[in-house]
Design a protein around this motif. Structure first.
Motif, PDB file in Angstrom:
ATOM      1  N   TYR A 325       1.848  -1.728  -3.043  1.00 25.24           N
ATOM      2  CA  TYR A 325       2.135  -0.835  -1.911  1.00 25.24           C
ATOM      3  C   TYR A 325       0.829  -0.272  -1.345  1.00 25.24           C
ATOM      4  N   MET A 326      -0.050   0.172  -2.223  1.00 21.27           N
ATOM      5  CA  MET A 326      -1.334   0.726  -1.775  1.00 21.27           C
ATOM      6  C   MET A 326      -2.191  -0.348  -1.115  1.00 21.27           C
ATOM      7  N   ARG A 327      -2.119  -1.582  -1.635  1.00 22.05           N
ATOM      8  CA  ARG A 327      -2.910  -2.661  -1.036  1.00 22.05           C
ATOM      9  C   ARG A 327      -2.398  -2.994   0.357  1.00 22.05           C
ATOM     10  N   ALA A 328      -1.069  -2.944   0.546  1.00 24.72           N
ATOM     11  CA  ALA A 328      -0.505  -3.187   1.873  1.00 24.72           C
ATOM     12  C   ALA A 328      -0.948  -2.100   2.838  1.00 24.72           C
ATOM     13  N   MET A 329      -0.998  -0.864   2.376  1.00 24.29           N
ATOM     14  CA  MET A 329      -1.516   0.224   3.208  1.00 24.29           C
ATOM     15  C   MET A 329      -2.966  -0.020   3.597  1.00 24.29           C
ATOM     16  N   ALA A 330      -3.765  -0.397   2.596  1.00 24.82           N
ATOM     17  CA  ALA A 330      -5.190  -0.606   2.841  1.00 24.82           C
ATOM     18  C   ALA A 330      -5.431  -1.683   3.883  1.00 24.82           C
ATOM     19  N   ALA A 331      -4.601  -2.704   3.884  1.00 25.69           N
ATOM     20  CA  ALA A 331      -4.752  -3.784   4.862  1.00 25.69           C
ATOM     21  C   ALA A 331      -4.566  -3.278   6.283  1.00 25.69           C
ATOM     22  N   LEU A 332      -3.832  -2.181   6.435  1.00 21.55           N
ATOM     23  CA  LEU A 332      -3.599  -1.598   7.760  1.00 21.55           C
ATOM     24  C   LEU A 332      -4.722  -0.663   8.184  1.00 21.55           C
ATOM     25  N   GLY A 333      -5.632  -0.327   7.264  1.00 17.29           N
ATOM     26  CA  GLY A 333      -6.748   0.563   7.595  1.00 17.29           C
ATOM     27  C   GLY A 333      -6.639   1.909   6.908  1.00 17.29           C
ATOM     28  N   GLY A 340       7.436   2.171   7.986  1.00 14.31           N
ATOM     29  CA  GLY A 340       8.022   0.888   8.360  1.00 14.31           C
ATOM     30  C   GLY A 340       6.993  -0.213   8.452  1.00 14.31           C
ATOM     31  N   ASP A 341       5.774   0.127   8.914  1.00  7.00           N
ATOM     32  CA  ASP A 341       4.723  -0.885   9.015  1.00  7.00           C
ATOM     33  C   ASP A 341       4.275  -1.354   7.628  1.00  7.00           C
ATOM     34  N   ILE A 342       4.237  -0.411   6.678  1.00 10.26           N
ATOM     35  CA  ILE A 342       3.849  -0.783   5.312  1.00 10.26           C
ATOM     36  C   ILE A 342       4.912  -1.682   4.701  1.00 10.26           C
ATOM     37  N   ALA A 343       6.172  -1.304   4.871  1.00 10.95           N
ATOM     38  CA  ALA A 343       7.274  -2.114   4.335  1.00 10.95           C
ATOM     39  C   ALA A 343       7.276  -3.515   4.956  1.00 10.95           C
ATOM     40  N   GLU A 344       7.010  -3.575   6.254  1.00 12.88           N
ATOM     41  CA  GLU A 344       6.976  -4.870   6.938  1.00 12.88           C
ATOM     42  C   GLU A 344       5.880  -5.760   6.362  1.00 12.88           C
ATOM     43  N   ARG A 345       4.736  -5.149   6.073  1.00 11.56           N
ATOM     44  CA  ARG A 345       3.643  -5.936   5.516  1.00 11.56           C
ATOM     45  C   ARG A 345       4.002  -6.460   4.126  1.00 11.56           C
ATOM     46  N   LEU A 346       4.813  -5.702   3.412  1.00 12.54           N
ATOM     47  CA  LEU A 346       5.258  -6.133   2.087  1.00 12.54           C
ATOM     48  C   LEU A 346       6.426  -7.124   2.173  1.00 12.54           C
ATOM     49  N   GLY A 347       6.970  -7.287   3.396  1.00 11.80           N
ATOM     50  CA  GLY A 347       8.113  -8.165   3.570  1.00 11.80           C
ATOM     51  C   GLY A 347       9.397  -7.594   3.005  1.00 11.80           C
ATOM     52  N   ARG A 348       9.508  -6.272   3.029  1.00  4.99           N
ATOM     53  CA  ARG A 348      10.681  -5.607   2.464  1.00  4.99           C
ATOM     54  C   ARG A 348      11.195  -4.550   3.433  1.00  4.99           C
ATOM     55  N   LYS A 349      12.384  -4.037   3.155  1.00  2.41           N
ATOM     56  CA  LYS A 349      12.948  -2.968   3.960  1.00  2.41           C
ATOM     57  C   LYS A 349      12.395  -1.616   3.524  1.00  2.41           C
ATOM     58  N   VAL A 350      12.352  -0.682   4.452  1.00  2.93           N
ATOM     59  CA  VAL A 350      11.838   0.657   4.145  1.00  2.93           C
ATOM     60  C   VAL A 350      12.598   1.276   2.984  1.00  2.93           C
ATOM     61  N   THR A 351      13.905   1.126   2.983  1.00  2.00           N
ATOM     62  CA  THR A 351      14.720   1.764   1.942  1.00  2.00           C
ATOM     63  C   THR A 351      14.415   1.230   0.554  1.00  2.00           C
TER      64      THR A 351
END
Length: 392
Positions: A325-333, A340-351
């Motif tokens: 999760y933290m790595r997906a955040m880092a990829a966004l800056g 929702g953007d973090i979840a999308e990068r992980l390929g999963r739903k926000v919930t």
């Protein structure tokens, strides 16, 4: 240059050689404490901000200044997994003993010690981490009901009365307040509110991460009126330059303008990082002035040290899912980012990733600056995540 003369002091809560840009905050806290000791209205102070902005340093400076001016301080750091009663009991015991050494021992101190004995004894069953041994006599019906809200309010009142007898004030200095569970935080807020209404000289100066504002509001709706929330942020250009350059100048060493630009750009003005870059710039430079080339080399050294310690100890506490999760955040800056953007990068739903986000907030790694937003509590952590977990 001689490392023995290196003036910089990176470290958790270590006082910097030049505490730049914080005079206004220190004075605001001093005024509040003096007013409370004099029986005048003032709000307790909560310092909040990201890691590395110097909250602990400021808290300790305010505490030391208060002790010099005759206040009775109670110093507490709230770690994860410990109850508030287990932290308060030994700290208040020490404060009451210090009060007992002051002149004019009166009935109030005796009642306060009895309240503390009853408080620790009654709550020892519920909060089994209370370990302080009290060879003090309790008073039946005083802070011994076993209900934290009631007992903590009684205890605070008794301690406040004892302080008033000695014409001083007791100040709770609590670091990492965000780790106090909300139920216990609510009891603390209630007790301080009651003491404030009775104009008793007992108050709190605390520090914690940005989520503290939301936590206190959820704990008690009137928290925003009881506390003065002071945001501690990165230093502005002039203050950051002073924090970097003044310690070296006292040793006869200067940074050239290009070196200053490199350090300020790399550190973002965060006090902790300024100390790291200052230390490494000094160590790699052969002589004054410290140059941009020295500062560039210091950047490599500082990041390597931060990766091995400051960042790594936080990374090691994360589960594999939390790391992803933290790595997906880092990829966004650097952030903040929409959940929702973090979840999308992980390929999963926000919930489905919401529990991971909540766990990271509880660990103090993330916070929500606005509804639906997520941000790192540790500056520069996005860069670390990219270095430690390269994308395939």
């Amino acid at each position: 240059m001689d490392p023995r003369l290196n003036p910089y002091a990176p470290g958790a809560g270590t006082p910097p050689p030049e505490l730049a840009g914080r005079d206004e905050v220190i004075e605001r806290a001093a005024v509040a404490l003096d007013r409370i000791r004099a029986g005048r209205a003032a709000r307790s102070v909560i310092l909040h901000g990201l890691r590395g902005v110097g909250k602990t340093v400021l808290l300790n400076r305010i505490r030391l200044d208060a002790e010099v001016r005759g206040f009775a301080s109670v110093r507490i750091e709230a770690p994860e997994g410990r109850s508030l009663p287990s932290l308060l009991a030994p700290a208040l015991r020490a404060a009451l003993f210090r009060l007992s050494r002051m002149e004019a021992t009166k009935a109030g101190l005796g009642r306060a010690t009895k309240a503390l004995a009853g408080f620790a004894s009654a709550l020892k069953v519920k909060y089994q981490d209370i370990e302080v041994g009290l060879d003090l006599e309790s008073e039946r019906g005083l802070a011994d009901s076993g209900d934290l809200d009631t007992d903590l309010t009684d205890l605070m009142a008794a301690v406040g009365d004892a302080a008033a007898e000695r014409k001083t004030a007791v100040v709770l200095f609590i670091d990492e307040l965000q780790y106090v569970p909300e139920e216990q935080l609510a009891a603390l807020i209630m007790a301080l509110h009651s003491a404030n209404q009775a104009q008793l000289p007992i108050t709190m100066v605390a520090a914690g991460l940005p989520q503290l504002i939301g936590q206190t509001g959820r704990a008690k709706s009137y928290a925003e009126r009881l506390f003065e929330f002071v945001k501690i942020d990165r230093l502005d250009g002039d203050a950051a330059k002073s924090a970097l350059c003044v310690p070296a100048a006292k040793e006869g060493v200067v940074f050239d303008d290009a070196a200053i630009d490199v350090v300020l750009d790399q550190t973002g003005g965060y006090p902790y990082f300024l100390q790291e870059w200052g230390k490494h710039s000094w160590d790699v430079a052969e002589a004054s002035p410290i140059t941009a080339s020295d500062a560039a080399q210091a950047t490599h050294e500082a990041l390597a040290e931060l990766d091995a310690s400051f960042f790594r100890v936080r990374f090691d506490r994360l589960t594999p899912a939390e790391r992803r999760y933290m790595r997906a955040m880092a990829a966004l800056g650097p952030g903040p980012h929409r959940s929702g953007d973090i979840a999308e990068r992980l390929g999963r739903k926000v919930t489905t990733v919401a529990p991971i986000r909540n766990a990271l907030i509880a660990k103090g790694m993330l916070y929500s600056p606005a509804h639906g937003d997520t941000a790192f509590t540790v500056p520069l952590f996005d860069g670390f995540m990219k270095r430690i977990m390269p994308e395939p």
